[in-house]
Write a protein that holds these residues in place. Structure first.
Motif, mmCIF file in Angstrom:
data_model
loop_
_atom_site.group_PDB
_atom_site.id
_atom_site.type_symbol
_atom_site.label_atom_id
_atom_site.label_comp_id
_atom_site.label_asym_id
_atom_site.label_seq_id
_atom_site.Cartn_x
_atom_site.Cartn_y
_atom_site.Cartn_z
ATOM 1 N N GLY A 1 0.826 -1.201 0.000
ATOM 2 C CA GLY A 1 0.000 0.000 0.000
ATOM 3 C C GLY A 1 0.856 1.245 0.000
ATOM 4 N N ARG B 1 -3.304 3.566 2.359
ATOM 5 C CA ARG B 1 -4.257 3.134 1.322
ATOM 6 C C ARG B 1 -3.935 1.702 0.897
ATOM 7 N NH1 ARG B 1 -7.564 6.972 -1.022
ATOM 8 N NH2 ARG B 1 -7.101 9.091 -0.343
ATOM 9 N N ASN B 2 -5.010 0.923 0.723
ATOM 10 C CA ASN B 2 -4.908 -0.480 0.326
ATOM 11 C C ASN B 2 -5.365 -0.631 -1.123
ATOM 12 O OD1 ASN B 2 -5.097 -3.244 -0.030
ATOM 13 N ND2 ASN B 2 -6.542 -3.584 1.630
ATOM 14 N N PRO B 3 -4.477 -1.029 -2.038
ATOM 15 C CA PRO B 3 -4.862 -1.186 -3.448
ATOM 16 C C PRO B 3 -5.454 -2.564 -3.765
ATOM 17 C CG PRO B 3 -2.531 -1.604 -3.231
ATOM 18 C CD PRO B 3 -3.035 -1.228 -1.854
ATOM 19 N N ASN B 4 -5.571 -3.419 -2.770
ATOM 20 C CA ASN B 4 -6.019 -4.794 -2.988
ATOM 21 C C ASN B 4 -7.534 -4.939 -2.860
ATOM 22 O OD1 ASN B 4 -3.262 -6.116 -3.069
ATOM 23 N ND2 ASN B 4 -3.172 -5.048 -1.108
ATOM 24 N N GLY B 5 -8.048 -5.985 -3.458
ATOM 25 C CA GLY B 5 -9.474 -6.284 -3.428
ATOM 26 C C GLY B 5 -9.906 -7.024 -2.178
ATOM 27 N N ALA C 1 -10.528 -3.526 2.044
ATOM 28 C CA ALA C 1 -10.294 -3.710 0.612
ATOM 29 C C ALA C 1 -10.503 -2.403 -0.141
ATOM 30 C CB ALA C 1 -11.229 -4.773 0.068
ATOM 31 N N ASN C 2 -9.541 -2.045 -0.971
ATOM 32 C CA ASN C 2 -9.592 -0.839 -1.803
ATOM 33 C C ASN C 2 -9.944 0.407 -0.991
ATOM 34 O OD1 ASN C 2 -9.032 -2.183 -4.327
ATOM 35 N ND2 ASN C 2 -11.086 -3.014 -4.157
ATOM 36 N N GLY C 3 -9.549 0.427 0.261
ATOM 37 C CA GLY C 3 -9.899 1.546 1.134
ATOM 38 C C GLY C 3 -8.686 2.197 1.762
ATOM 39 N N LYS C 4 -8.961 2.988 2.788
ATOM 40 C CA LYS C 4 -7.893 3.685 3.503
ATOM 41 C C LYS C 4 -8.182 3.643 4.992
ATOM 42 C CE LYS C 4 -10.008 8.201 2.827
ATOM 43 N NZ LYS C 4 -9.828 9.550 2.320
#
Length: 178
Positions: free
Chosen positions: A92, A112-116, A146-149
């Motif tokens: 991230g 931030r997490n770029p993963n699903g 997932a896909n969040g922050k």
């Protein structure tokens, strides 16, 4: 008249053979353990010279021919494939939002997490004085959806050195753990 009767019998036998070979049932049910040769009685796959084609009903005994039981509800068991295995997580990003101070000894970092899928990340912060000397390093972990922050508040490594603290440097790469 005899020719017509023989034609009807032959047509009936052929129709029954076709229906049996294609899996349609004639109303007789056979156990799935009765595959192959033997006392299938009435079913008909391949013809045999010992079969009696002159009657329209079966005697129920051994016909000498092969029988086939069609199992329309049979499905193969699915196996795991490589697409079912979890993909490795991407690292991230970490962004400094606020550096620790004497008034508030916590550093705030947004990750931030770029993963699903949800993942755990390690965040690293370096506390530096005016000359750029690193007085202390700190790291902490945060779970990000997932896909969040997520916002992480980290306690300063050494509260005694906060009066000399000039700035914080955050490693922009938040390492994915799981």
């Amino acid at each position: 008249m005899q020719t017509r009767g023989r034609r009807l019998k032959l047509t009936a036998v052929l129709a029954l053979t076709v229906l049996t070979l294609t899996g349609f049932s004639t109303g007789r049910h056979h156990s799935s353990s009765r595959h192959g040769h033997g006392s299938g009685g009435g079913g008909g796959g391949c013809s045999s010279s010992s079969q009696d084609h002159d009657t329209s009903t079966s005697s129920g005994g051994s016909s000498g021919g092969s029988s086939y039981t069609h199992r329309p509800n049979y499905r193969s068991t699915p196996t795991a494939t490589s697409s079912a295995t979890a993909r490795p997580l991407k690292d991230g990003t970490a962004v400094l939002k606020r550096c620790a101070s004497v008034a508030d000894p916590y550093t705030t970092v947004e990750v931030r997490n770029p993963n699903g899928r949800e993942a755990l990340f390690t965040v690293k912060v370096a506390y530096k004085d005016r000359t750029g000397f690193t007085m202390a390093d700190a790291s902490s972990q945060v779970s990000v959806p997932a896909n969040g922050k997520a916002t992480l508040r980290m306690a300063a490594a050494s509260t005694g050195a906060l009066d000399r603290l000039d700035h914080c440097e955050v490693d922009r790469l938040a390492t994915a753990l799981s």
